[in-house]
Write a protein that holds these residues in place. Structure first.
Motif, PDB file in Angstrom:
ATOM      1  N   VAL A  42      -4.764  31.616 -17.108  1.00  0.00           N
ATOM      2  CA  VAL A  42      -3.444  31.152 -16.690  1.00  0.00           C
ATOM      3  C   VAL A  42      -2.946  30.068 -17.641  1.00  0.00           C
ATOM      4  O   VAL A  42      -3.689  29.141 -17.981  1.00  0.00           O
ATOM      5  N   THR A  43      -1.688  30.179 -18.071  1.00  0.00           N
ATOM      6  CA  THR A  43      -1.059  29.151 -18.907  1.00  0.00           C
ATOM      7  C   THR A  43       0.004  28.447 -18.075  1.00  0.00           C
ATOM      8  O   THR A  43       0.947  29.093 -17.589  1.00  0.00           O
ATOM      9  N   VAL A  44      -0.131  27.134 -17.908  1.00  0.00           N
ATOM     10  CA  VAL A  44       0.729  26.379 -17.001  1.00  0.00           C
ATOM     11  C   VAL A  44       1.210  25.103 -17.677  1.00  0.00           C
ATOM     12  O   VAL A  44       0.450  24.437 -18.386  1.00  0.00           O
ATOM     13  N   ALA A  45       2.462  24.771 -17.430  1.00  0.00           N
ATOM     14  CA  ALA A  45       3.018  23.458 -17.781  1.00  0.00           C
ATOM     15  C   ALA A  45       3.700  22.906 -16.537  1.00  0.00           C
ATOM     16  O   ALA A  45       4.149  23.673 -15.678  1.00  0.00           O
ATOM     17  N   TRP A  46       3.773  21.594 -16.433  1.00  0.00           N
ATOM     18  CA  TRP A  46       4.425  21.009 -15.255  1.00  0.00           C
ATOM     19  C   TRP A  46       4.998  19.644 -15.614  1.00  0.00           C
ATOM     20  O   TRP A  46       4.587  19.009 -16.582  1.00  0.00           O
ATOM     21  N   GLU A  47       5.955  19.210 -14.805  1.00  0.00           N
ATOM     22  CA  GLU A  47       6.537  17.887 -14.982  1.00  0.00           C
ATOM     23  C   GLU A  47       7.017  17.353 -13.634  1.00  0.00           C
ATOM     24  O   GLU A  47       7.369  18.125 -12.734  1.00  0.00           O
ATOM     25  N   MET A  48       7.042  16.038 -13.504  1.00  0.00           N
ATOM     26  CA  MET A  48       7.598  15.402 -12.308  1.00  0.00           C
ATOM     27  C   MET A  48       9.102  15.302 -12.489  1.00  0.00           C
ATOM     28  O   MET A  48       9.577  14.757 -13.487  1.00  0.00           O
ATOM     29  N   VAL A  49       9.868  15.821 -11.526  1.00  0.00           N
ATOM     30  CA  VAL A  49      11.329  15.858 -11.655  1.00  0.00           C
ATOM     31  C   VAL A  49      12.032  14.970 -10.631  1.00  0.00           C
ATOM     32  O   VAL A  49      13.257  14.860 -10.649  1.00  0.00           O
ATOM     33  N   LEU A  50      11.280  14.349  -9.741  1.00  0.00           N
ATOM     34  CA  LEU A  50      11.866  13.410  -8.777  1.00  0.00           C
ATOM     35  C   LEU A  50      10.790  12.440  -8.334  1.00  0.00           C
ATOM     36  O   LEU A  50       9.634  12.845  -8.121  1.00  0.00           O
ATOM     37  N   SER A  51      11.139  11.175  -8.202  1.00  0.00           N
ATOM     38  CA  SER A  51      10.176  10.206  -7.669  1.00  0.00           C
ATOM     39  C   SER A  51      10.917   9.137  -6.874  1.00  0.00           C
ATOM     40  O   SER A  51      11.732   8.403  -7.430  1.00  0.00           O
ATOM     41  N   ILE A  52      10.652   9.094  -5.579  1.00  0.00           N
ATOM     42  CA  ILE A  52      11.203   8.070  -4.694  1.00  0.00           C
ATOM     43  C   ILE A  52      10.026   7.405  -3.989  1.00  0.00           C
ATOM     44  O   ILE A  52       9.314   8.051  -3.209  1.00  0.00           O
ATOM     45  N   PRO A  53       9.769   6.128  -4.252  1.00  0.00           N
ATOM     46  CA  PRO A  53       8.604   5.478  -3.653  1.00  0.00           C
ATOM     47  C   PRO A  53       8.712   5.378  -2.131  1.00  0.00           C
ATOM     48  O   PRO A  53       9.808   5.241  -1.574  1.00  0.00           O
ATOM     49  N   GLY A  54       7.579   5.446  -1.464  1.00  0.00           N
ATOM     50  CA  GLY A  54       7.526   5.096  -0.055  1.00  0.00           C
ATOM     51  C   GLY A  54       7.633   3.591   0.101  1.00  0.00           C
ATOM     52  O   GLY A  54       7.382   2.833  -0.843  1.00  0.00           O
ATOM     53  N   THR A  55       8.010   3.135   1.290  1.00  0.00           N
ATOM     54  CA  THR A  55       8.240   1.705   1.507  1.00  0.00           C
ATOM     55  C   THR A  55       7.718   1.284   2.877  1.00  0.00           C
ATOM     56  O   THR A  55       7.485   2.121   3.762  1.00  0.00           O
ATOM     57  N   PHE A  56       7.570  -0.019   3.054  1.00  0.00           N
ATOM     58  CA  PHE A  56       7.164  -0.531   4.359  1.00  0.00           C
ATOM     59  C   PHE A  56       7.764  -1.909   4.577  1.00  0.00           C
ATOM     60  O   PHE A  56       8.105  -2.635   3.638  1.00  0.00           O
ATOM     61  N   THR A  57       7.920  -2.255   5.843  1.00  0.00           N
ATOM     62  CA  THR A  57       8.302  -3.596   6.282  1.00  0.00           C
ATOM     63  C   THR A  57       7.137  -4.139   7.091  1.00  0.00           C
ATOM     64  O   THR A  57       6.493  -3.399   7.849  1.00  0.00           O
ATOM     65  N   ASP A  58       6.845  -5.415   6.937  1.00  0.00           N
ATOM     66  CA  ASP A  58       5.778  -6.040   7.711  1.00  0.00           C
ATOM     67  C   ASP A  58       6.030  -5.794   9.200  1.00  0.00           C
ATOM     68  O   ASP A  58       7.110  -6.119   9.712  1.00  0.00           O
TER      69      ASP A  58
END
Length: 432
Positions: free
Chosen positions: A313-329
């Protein structure tokens, strides 16, 4: 409580029906935003439409305080994940649009049924109703109560036929905050009838499985790689990995999931040819304690192992979206206020909901430094329950809406009737 007495359940249902009767797919929220601005204005609130472009905009409302307290933003998005255009959505939602996924909204057996009647429009209606009730009751506020109803809240990029690529992913919420509509605290109304102080982010990956252009009539003579067949191997291996990824990254309130939800390959009008590539897309949810680059590395490690085990198998990939998770104390004022509200309404101890994997504009609010609580409505059973599909955002129980509205009123009064200094002493995080 005076605010609760001002809730009109019939009016709440009719507001939701009105909203569900106006199409508002991501990128085309203008008509709905202007309609709810009119609703808020007629109830005596200060309200205005905030345009983003010719088709998209936010709705803003305000119940003014005297300036001595903390400002609270009640927030909900306005856009629906699906449109009412069958050519755009079918056959992927079914052979035809289900009856509830239209703007022919109606009230039946205590439910409002129509496109987005629960998510997001039921939640937006509750936000409006809470502010209206406080205004009608004449509660003297020290801090201002803001209503923010944002465009572009759904996790989507450009829709077919649209010229705007960044219509979703919280773009309306970010614009609202950039234009100065913000609070010391925020409550976002989205699914889950418990108070949440953290949620996942999301990363999308485009995976390209490569092959050789070929033709069915000569495939036995001209040997080549079929990328669709090879993609199936990669997809199966990723499906096995997702559960391991969830186990490795679960903590707190979240259990981040992964899924493969879109695939592209070949020509549907000439399926006699083998394509040279097959693309598919991975939605990987990420913990607020894992940044997108770390998630990317985890995904990369998994892909390397899959490639090693499938050398053909020949595969290429890339990240096309990134939204960090978040938290409040969870000790922050707004989280504790919402918990008090929930317990006062339900007459029992609050238990947080764990194992969650849903992302909302709370990530946008928190990324701008606003402590944010998330709170939804109970999904009470009704005679319409059997009409729901396995996954539905289009049936909203009015009694459940009332419960959420009561919680929002409690938390808003609890927060906006105090001196800001008093809240600072109780919750120093407000000043940090």
């Amino acid at each position: 409580m005076r605010g609760w007495n001002a809730i009109d359940e019939s009016r709440l249902a009719k507001l939701n029906r009105l909203m569900a009767s106006i199409p508002s797919p991501t990128g085309e929220e203008k008509q709905l935003a202007q309609a709810v601005v009119d609703v808020m204005s007629k109830s005596g609130m200060d309200a205005f439409y905030q345009p983003i472009d010719d088709a998209q905009g936010n709705a803003i409302g305000r119940v003014q305080g005297n300036g001595n307290g903390a400002d609270l933003l009640l927030y909900a998005p306005l856009d629906t994940a699906f449109s009412t255009v069958e050519e755009e959505e079918c056959p992927w939602v079914g052979d035809r649009l289900p009856a509830e996924m239209t703007t022919n909204a109606y009230i039946q057996n205590g439910d409002v049924i129509g496109m987005g009647a629960e998510n997001p429009k039921g939640y937006a209606a509750c936000v409006i109703a809470a502010a209206q009730a406080i205004k009608k009751a004449g509660v003297p506020l020290k801090g201002s109560l803001l209503v923010g109803l944002g465009a572009g809240g759904m996790p989507t990029n450009r829709r077919p036929g649209s010229r705007k690529f960044n219509a979703g992913q919280g773009s309306g919420c970010a614009f609202m905050l950039e234009q100065g509509v913000c609070g010391d605290f925020a409550i976002i109304a989205k699914p889950g009838y418990s108070v949440a102080w953290e949620e996942v982010g999301l990363c999308w990956f485009k995976v390209v499985v490569k092959g050789d252009l070929n033709y069915t009539g000569v495939r036995h003579v001209v040997k080549g790689r079929n990328p669709i067949v090879h993609a199936a191997k990669v997809i199966g291996a990723l499906e096995d990995w997702f559960s391991k990824y969830t186990d490795q990254n679960s903590s707190g309130l979240v259990a981040p999931q992964g899924s493969i939800n879109a695939i592209e390959a070949g020509w549907t009008h000439k399926p006699v040819f083998v394509p040279a590539a097959c693309h598919f897309f991975v939605d990987l949810r990420i913990s607020p304690r894992v940044n997108p680059l770390e998630a990317k590395r985890q995904f990369g490690d998994a892909m390397n192992k899959i490639i090693e085990a499938n050398r053909e198998v020949t595969v290429a990939w890339e990240m096309v979206l990134s939204i960090p998770g978040t938290f409040t104390d969870p000790a922050n004022w707004i989280i504790q206020s919402c918990i008090r509200a929930w317990e006062y309404v339900e007459k029992k101890k609050h238990m947080p909901r764990t194992g969650t994997s849903g992302a909302t504009d709370a990530n946008i609010l928190r990324s701008h430094g606003i402590p944010t609580a998330r709170l939804g409505m109970p999904r009470l059973r009704s005679a319409s329950e059997n009409q729901r599909t396995i996954f539905s955002m289009d049936t909203c129980n009015v009694s459940g809406m009332k419960q959420l509205t009561k919680c929002l009123i409690y938390a808003a009064i609890d927060t906006c009737t105090r001196e800001r200094l008093q809240i600072l002493q109780i919750a120093p995080a407000l000043g940090s």
